[in-house]
Design a protein around this motif. Structure first.
Motif, PDB file in Angstrom:
ATOM      1  N   ARG A 119      25.309 -15.626  19.520  1.00  0.00           N
ATOM      2  CA  ARG A 119      26.513 -14.771  19.520  1.00  0.00           C
ATOM      3  C   ARG A 119      26.129 -13.291  19.609  1.00  0.00           C
ATOM      4  N   ALA A 120      25.096 -12.921  18.859  1.00  0.00           N
ATOM      5  CA  ALA A 120      24.655 -11.519  18.896  1.00  0.00           C
ATOM      6  C   ALA A 120      24.171 -11.145  20.290  1.00  0.00           C
ATOM      7  N   TRP A 121      23.510 -12.088  20.948  1.00  0.00           N
ATOM      8  CA  TRP A 121      22.965 -11.824  22.284  1.00  0.00           C
ATOM      9  C   TRP A 121      24.063 -11.690  23.315  1.00  0.00           C
ATOM     10  N   ILE A 122      25.034 -12.561  23.225  1.00  0.00           N
ATOM     11  CA  ILE A 122      26.171 -12.472  24.157  1.00  0.00           C
ATOM     12  C   ILE A 122      26.872 -11.123  23.989  1.00  0.00           C
ATOM     13  N   ARG A 123      27.065 -10.752  22.732  1.00  0.00           N
ATOM     14  CA  ARG A 123      27.761  -9.495  22.447  1.00  0.00           C
ATOM     15  C   ARG A 123      26.948  -8.287  22.912  1.00  0.00           C
ATOM     16  N   LEU A 124      25.629  -8.403  22.801  1.00  0.00           N
ATOM     17  CA  LEU A 124      24.752  -7.302  23.191  1.00  0.00           C
ATOM     18  C   LEU A 124      24.963  -6.907  24.651  1.00  0.00           C
ATOM     19  N   GLY A 125      25.197  -7.878  25.506  1.00  0.00           N
ATOM     20  CA  GLY A 125      25.325  -7.589  26.927  1.00  0.00           C
ATOM     21  C   GLY A 125      26.730  -7.187  27.362  1.00  0.00           C
ATOM     22  N   ARG A 126      27.687  -7.347  26.461  1.00  0.00           N
ATOM     23  CA  ARG A 126      29.074  -7.038  26.830  1.00  0.00           C
ATOM     24  C   ARG A 126      29.407  -5.557  26.590  1.00  0.00           C
ATOM     25  N   PRO A 127      30.421  -5.048  27.285  1.00  0.00           N
ATOM     26  CA  PRO A 127      30.875  -3.698  26.956  1.00  0.00           C
ATOM     27  C   PRO A 127      31.301  -3.653  25.482  1.00  0.00           C
ATOM     28  N   GLY A 128      30.942  -2.585  24.809  1.00  0.00           N
ATOM     29  CA  GLY A 128      31.285  -2.472  23.400  1.00  0.00           C
ATOM     30  C   GLY A 128      32.520  -1.640  23.200  1.00  0.00           C
ATOM     31  N   THR A 129      32.510  -0.846  22.137  1.00  0.00           N
ATOM     32  CA  THR A 129      33.668   0.012  21.837  1.00  0.00           C
ATOM     33  C   THR A 129      33.502   1.379  22.482  1.00  0.00           C
ATOM     34  N   TRP A 130      32.279   1.889  22.467  1.00  0.00           N
ATOM     35  CA  TRP A 130      32.018   3.215  23.037  1.00  0.00           C
ATOM     36  C   TRP A 130      30.903   3.176  24.077  1.00  0.00           C
ATOM     37  N   LEU A 131      30.201   2.066  24.198  1.00  0.00           N
ATOM     38  CA  LEU A 131      29.083   1.958  25.134  1.00  0.00           C
ATOM     39  C   LEU A 131      29.324   0.815  26.112  1.00  0.00           C
ATOM     40  N   THR A 132      28.824   0.981  27.324  1.00  0.00           N
ATOM     41  CA  THR A 132      28.907  -0.104  28.305  1.00  0.00           C
ATOM     42  C   THR A 132      27.862  -1.175  27.983  1.00  0.00           C
ATOM     43  N   GLY A 133      27.999  -2.324  28.621  1.00  0.00           N
ATOM     44  CA  GLY A 133      26.997  -3.370  28.451  1.00  0.00           C
ATOM     45  C   GLY A 133      25.633  -2.897  28.907  1.00  0.00           C
TER      46      GLY A 133
END
Lengths: 241, 109
Positions: free
Chosen positions: A20-34
């Motif tokens: 789950r952490a890895w999937i999230r790491l590559g996705r666009p976040g709140t203030w940063l792009t993937g």
């Protein structure tokens, strides 16, 4: 690094939390792009591995994303890389002045908090792999898209360098953000970016203990053994927490 | 570190687990291999996995704590006052973060 030298009984919940952490790491976040998030993780990993002497400066393995993420940061690139390296290798030396200086140079507090969460995530997961003699997991491919740019309305300064959100000030969409036993400062520290809190709690429940009132539940180590390791890691990092 | 020898622990296999934590945080490959094997031999593979996971959890948390300037939670401060003093934790640079600042205006985004 060696590659999976022994058959290890890694708990399913632990493996799923890493996924789950890895999937999230590559996705666009709140203030940063993937792309920025993966680039930051890559910089943090390289800084830590060089600091430990595993990677030589001249033999930095090829990064998984192009340097275009740094080009897009423009004038902030040096600042972000410097911060990433310091959080990865000497976080205890960071000061409030460093944080204020980063804001003065144009970084936002939301970006700062998301950078902290990203570096902390890769530090935790990489150290787990390194401790077990496992190859470091290949970083995810960045997923295109824009950050959500949602700032919690209840964020307030006071209590830490970064603004935080108290339980009573959570927005309706974040109502379940803090669990009954996880709302201490280390959790609230990332609350300017609620998704970083969700990820921190998810990892904490699976890397550390699920229920803080029952520290040894589902674990092979006793509570004193767990707490002794935790205390030693904090002390070695010169962290008071 | 001050006071008693930190490796002199009454916790079962405490010394082995401390060396494992030390190798994981700051050790080289050789030290890590030896520490890992010691945990495997003395405790077992499931314990090794849990020990590595706890290391990972706190390698993450210390960075969050130090990079955001949070203070120590009151309940932790009360519980750990003697231990922190004995271990010399109060002398760490990041301890200077552990003070309640005045409430300020919101930072811009």
């Amino acid at each position: 690094m060696t590659s999976n030298p022994i058959e290890l009984p890694i708990r399913k919940d632990l493996l799923e939390a890493i996924d789950r952490a890895w999937i999230r790491l590559g996705r666009p976040g709140t203030w940063l792009t993937g792309e920025e998030r993966v680039g930051i993780a890559d910089e943090a990993r390289a800084a830590k591995m060089r600091d430990l002497g595993f990677w030589k400066e001249a033999a930095h393995p090829p990064i998984s994303v192009a340097d275009s993420w740094l080009e897009k940061l423009g004038g902030l690139a040096d600042l972000v890389v410097g911060l990433v390296h310091r959080i990865a290798t000497e976080a205890s030396r960071l000061t409030e002045e460093d944080y204020r200086s980063a804001l003065d140079r144009g970084l936002t507090d939301g970006q700062y908090v998301e950078i902290v969460g990203t570096v902390a995530t890769i530090a935790g997961i990489d150290s787990f792999h390194r401790a077990l003699g496992l190859s470091l997991r290949e970083l995810p491919n960045p997923i295109a898209g824009e950050p959500s740019r949602r700032r919690p309305t209840g964020a307030q300064s006071g209590g830490a360098w970064v603004p935080m959100v108290e339980r009573s000030d959570l927005d309706p969409e974040d109502a379940g953000l803090y669990t009954k036993d996880r709302d201490g400062y280390v959790i609230r520290a990332l609350s300017l970016v609620p998704d970083e809190v969700r990820s921190l709690i998810d990892q904490s429940q699976n890397f550390y203990v699920r229920d803080l009132s029952n520290l040894a539940e589902g674990r092979s180590l006793s509570r004193p053994q767990i707490e002794m390791i935790a205390s030693r890691v904090s002390a070695l990092n010169e962290c008071f927490y | 570190m001050t006071g008693r020898d930190p490796t002199n622990t009454e916790i079962p296999h405490g010394e082995i687990l401390l060396k494992f934590a030390e190798a994981a945080v700051a050790g080289g490959e050789e030290e890590m291999v030896a520490a890992r094997q010691a945990v495997l031999t003395a405790l077992g593979p499931a314990e090794l996995v849990d020990a590595a996971a706890v290391v990972g959890n706190f390698e993450r948390n210390v960075r969050v704590a130090d990079a955001t300037g949070i203070p120590l939670d009151e309940f932790l401060e009360e519980l750990s006052a003697d231990l922190r003093s004995e271990m010399g934790v109060d002398a760490f640079a990041s301890k200077t973060n552990d003070q309640q600042p005045e409430v300020e205006e919101l930072e811009g985004t």
